[in-house]
Design a protein around this motif. Structure first.
Motif, PDB file in Angstrom:
ATOM      1  N   ILE A 136      -6.764   0.998  -3.740  1.00 21.28           N
ATOM      2  CA  ILE A 136      -5.900   1.942  -4.444  1.00 21.28           C
ATOM      3  C   ILE A 136      -6.736   2.692  -5.470  1.00 21.28           C
ATOM      4  O   ILE A 136      -7.469   2.098  -6.250  1.00 21.28           O
ATOM      5  CB  ILE A 136      -4.725   1.231  -5.132  1.00 21.28           C
TER       6      ILE A 136
ATOM      7  N   CYS B 116       0.858  -1.174   0.000  1.00 21.82           N
ATOM      8  CA  CYS B 116       0.000   0.000   0.000  1.00 21.82           C
ATOM      9  C   CYS B 116       0.900   1.230   0.000  1.00 21.82           C
ATOM     10  O   CYS B 116       2.094   1.133   0.248  1.00 21.82           O
ATOM     11  CB  CYS B 116      -0.925   0.021   1.212  1.00 21.82           C
TER      12      CYS B 116
ATOM     13  N   SER C 130      -3.249   4.736  -1.747  1.00 23.06           N
ATOM     14  CA  SER C 130      -4.068   3.832  -0.946  1.00 23.06           C
ATOM     15  C   SER C 130      -4.981   4.606  -0.009  1.00 23.06           C
ATOM     16  O   SER C 130      -4.567   5.592   0.600  1.00 23.06           O
ATOM     17  CB  SER C 130      -3.175   2.911  -0.106  1.00 23.06           C
TER      18      SER C 130
END
Length: 92
Positions: free
Chosen positions: A48, A23, A53
Motif C-alpha cells: 500500500i 487491499c 494497493s
C-alpha cells in the motif's frame, strides 16, 4: 464494503484496519492481485502506497513464495513439467 475499489477517494487511510479490506487498487477487476471484493488473490503480493494497493504476481518468477500459496515455482507457465502454471505440484 461500500468503499472497496475507491482508493483514490480516501487517501492516507489504512484500509485493512478501518474498512476491513485486504487491499484496494482502485478498481473492481479480478485477476490483478486485488479482487473486486478487495481481497488478496492467490499468487500475488500487494503493498500500500498513498492509500492504494499495488500488486504483483509472485507465481512464475522462479522463487517459491509459500505465503502466497505456491507449492513450487519453476519460472514458467508450462503445465506437465512437475510444476503447474499456477505454481502447484503436478502428479506424475
Amino acid at each position: 464494503s461500500l468503499l472497496c475499489g475507491k482508493a483514490s477517494e480516501l487517501k492516507f487511510q489504512n484500509f485493512t484496519v478501518i474498512y476491513h479490506e485486504e487491499c484496494d487498487d482502485g478498481n473492481f477487476r479480478d485477476g490483478d492481485g486485488c479482487s473486486s471484493q478487495c481481497r488478496l488473490e492467490p499468487y500475488f503480493r500487494c503493498r500500500i502506497s498513498i492509500g492504494q494497493s499495488f500488486c504483483e504476481r509472485t507465481c512464475n518468477n522462479g522463487i517459491v513464495d509459500v505465503d502466497t500459496g505456491e507449492q513450487c515455482d519453476d519460472g514458467n507457465t508450462v503445465n506437465g513439467d512437475g510444476c503447474s502454471q499456477d505454481c502447484q505440484i503436478e502428479c506424475g
